[in-house]
Design an enzyme around this catalytic site. Structure first.
Site, PDB file in Angstrom:
ATOM      1  N   GLY A   7       0.831  -1.198   0.000  1.00  0.00           N
ATOM      2  CA  GLY A   7       0.000   0.000   0.000  1.00  0.00           C
ATOM      3  C   GLY A   7       0.864   1.247   0.000  1.00  0.00           C
ATOM      4  O   GLY A   7       1.182   1.798   1.061  1.00  0.00           O
ATOM      5  N   GLY A  12       2.400   4.854   3.654  1.00  0.00           N
ATOM      6  CA  GLY A  12       3.292   3.799   3.186  1.00  0.00           C
ATOM      7  C   GLY A  12       4.421   4.337   2.332  1.00  0.00           C
ATOM      8  O   GLY A  12       5.576   3.900   2.442  1.00  0.00           O
ATOM      9  N   LYS A 208      -4.519   6.270  20.925  1.00  0.00           N
ATOM     10  CA  LYS A 208      -4.703   6.944  19.638  1.00  0.00           C
ATOM     11  C   LYS A 208      -6.141   6.793  19.158  1.00  0.00           C
ATOM     12  O   LYS A 208      -6.753   7.743  18.646  1.00  0.00           O
ATOM     13  CB  LYS A 208      -3.744   6.385  18.600  1.00  0.00           C
ATOM     14  CG  LYS A 208      -3.874   7.091  17.243  1.00  0.00           C
ATOM     15  CD  LYS A 208      -2.899   6.566  16.212  1.00  0.00           C
ATOM     16  CE  LYS A 208      -3.083   7.288  14.884  1.00  0.00           C
ATOM     17  NZ  LYS A 208      -2.180   6.773  13.827  1.00  0.00           N
ATOM     18  N   ASN A 216     -13.517  11.210  13.747  1.00  0.00           N
ATOM     19  CA  ASN A 216     -13.586  10.709  12.373  1.00  0.00           C
ATOM     20  C   ASN A 216     -15.014  10.402  11.931  1.00  0.00           C
ATOM     21  O   ASN A 216     -15.474  10.918  10.913  1.00  0.00           O
ATOM     22  CB  ASN A 216     -12.685   9.484  12.219  1.00  0.00           C
ATOM     23  CG  ASN A 216     -11.283   9.831  11.780  1.00  0.00           C
ATOM     24  OD1 ASN A 216     -11.015  10.049  10.612  1.00  0.00           O
ATOM     25  ND2 ASN A 216     -10.373   9.904  12.740  1.00  0.00           N
ATOM     26  N   SER A 277      -9.262  12.178   8.394  1.00  0.00           N
ATOM     27  CA  SER A 277      -9.003  11.247   7.293  1.00  0.00           C
ATOM     28  C   SER A 277     -10.290  10.592   6.808  1.00  0.00           C
ATOM     29  O   SER A 277     -10.446  10.325   5.615  1.00  0.00           O
ATOM     30  CB  SER A 277      -7.999  10.188   7.730  1.00  0.00           C
ATOM     31  OG  SER A 277      -8.489   9.448   8.835  1.00  0.00           O
ATOM     32  N   GLU A 289     -13.285   3.100   7.270  1.00  0.00           N
ATOM     33  CA  GLU A 289     -12.722   2.151   8.233  1.00  0.00           C
ATOM     34  C   GLU A 289     -13.528   2.135   9.533  1.00  0.00           C
ATOM     35  O   GLU A 289     -12.973   2.189  10.633  1.00  0.00           O
ATOM     36  CB  GLU A 289     -11.270   2.518   8.522  1.00  0.00           C
ATOM     37  CG  GLU A 289     -10.335   2.375   7.342  1.00  0.00           C
ATOM     38  CD  GLU A 289      -8.908   2.722   7.687  1.00  0.00           C
ATOM     39  OE1 GLU A 289      -8.054   1.832   7.663  1.00  0.00           O
ATOM     40  OE2 GLU A 289      -8.659   3.902   7.984  1.00  0.00           O
TER      41      GLU A 289
END
Length: 332
Positions: A7, A12, A208, A216, A277, A289
């Site tokens: 990725g 990455g 975190k 999010n 994000s 996610e």
């Protein structure tokens, strides 16, 4: 040292570029436009402001086929949690008996209760690995836990732009010290990252997550930046309730958080008009996610017998919104 990044996006790509500059032989598992850009121009990184901006490239052996890349010493998983289930069964050609696998991903990972969690030790979380495919595909002894506090953007395929944050926390899932932990930490340090070793990497993951799992999804639901989320008294109070529940779930499994909810909200508030994000994923039409960030917390709450009505509401509303937008799979 053979390193493969699975990725090659913003994070990455940044990790891979820095490791290549530190002397590693870099490979990348990519596809589509990213694969084409890597093959044509290498892995590029841009830094600086205005007139002082510079761009440089490093060589990368890029492929969409793990067999072509072969066994690696270090494999960095930098894909979205939503995509790992489909990728995992094909990663075996990258692995040898002593390969270290570092999942550089958001949220609760599939290996979370490996060597941790007392009564929940070894428990597979259905929210992040529903069919056990990831667990069956990646040997648990290969995993080295990781929490990233780094920032980067990807202006175009194959090009990354790092942001100031550059902290990496590494730890064995069991909490023990090891030669491979020290060696991997040294490698990332030589690549220019601020590396910290953890005796409880699950606790660092939970901390975190504590901020990410609230801001999010709410940003994805509302389209609001951080300042507007916390500028609405009712929404701020809802955030507070979610965080109190998540803190209590963490305490039940040995992931205690010393920081107060108010102090953590102040950290988020200081980011100003920050776009999360997940909001960026909504705007880009990418899968969310949700399971790794929210669903896993709800599942763990259920496993420890703790009701989480605020978290459940957040999960339900965001999941429905994402399904309507085609960014989350429909229920079976």
């Amino acid at each position: 040292m053979k390193v493969c990044v699975v990725g090659v996006g913003a994070i990455g790509g940044t990790l891979g570029y820095r490791l290549s500059k530190a002397g590693c032989e870099l490979s990348g598992l990519a596809r589509g436009k990213t694969l084409a850009a890597l093959r044509e121009k290498g892995l590029r990184l841009v830094e600086g402001m205005a007139e002082s901006r510079t761009e440089a490239a490093v060589a990368i052996r890029a492929s969409d086929t793990p067999e072509e890349l072969g066994p690696q010493d270090l494999v960095i998983l930098a894909v979205k949690a939503t995509g790992l289930g489909a990728l995992a069964p094909g990663l075996n050609p990258l692995l040898k008996p002593d390969t270290v696998v570092v999942p550089a991903m958001n949220g609760i990972p599939w290996w979370f209760f490996q060597g941790f969690g007392e009564a929940l030790e070894g428990r597979r979380l259905r929210s992040v690995d529903p069919d056990g495919i990831i667990s069956a595909s990646i040997p648990q002894e290969a995993i080295l836990g990781c929490v990233l506090h780094i920032g980067a953007i990807c202006p175009e395929p194959g090009l990354v732009e790092p942001l100031p944050l550059k902290t990496i926390i590494l730890g064995e899932p069991s909490g023990t010290s090891s030669a491979r932990l020290e060696a991997t930490a040294g490698l990332f340090a030589r690549a220019g990252f601020d590396v910290k070793l953890s005796g409880s990497i699950q606790n660092d993951i939970w901390y975190k997550l504590w901020g990410n799992m609230t801001m999010n999804p709410i940003s994805a639901l509302t389209g609001a930046t951080m300042d507007r989320i916390l500028g609405d008294p009712l929404v701020e109070e809802y955030c507070r309730k979610i965080m109190i529940e998540a803190k209590e779930v963490g305490e039940r499994i040995g992931c205690s958080i010393g920081q107060s909810v108010e102090d953590r909200l102040d950290v988020s508030r200081a980011l100003g008009a920050f776009k999360t994000s997940m909001l960026q994923d909504v705007e880009a039409g990418k899968p969310l996610e949700l399971d790794a960030l929210v669903g896993a917390v709800a599942e763990i709450g259920d496993l420890v017998g703790l009701e989480t009505p605020a978290i459940d509401t957040l999960l339900g509303l965001t999941r429905l919104s994402a399904r309507v937008a085609g960014l989350y799979p429909d229920a079976d």
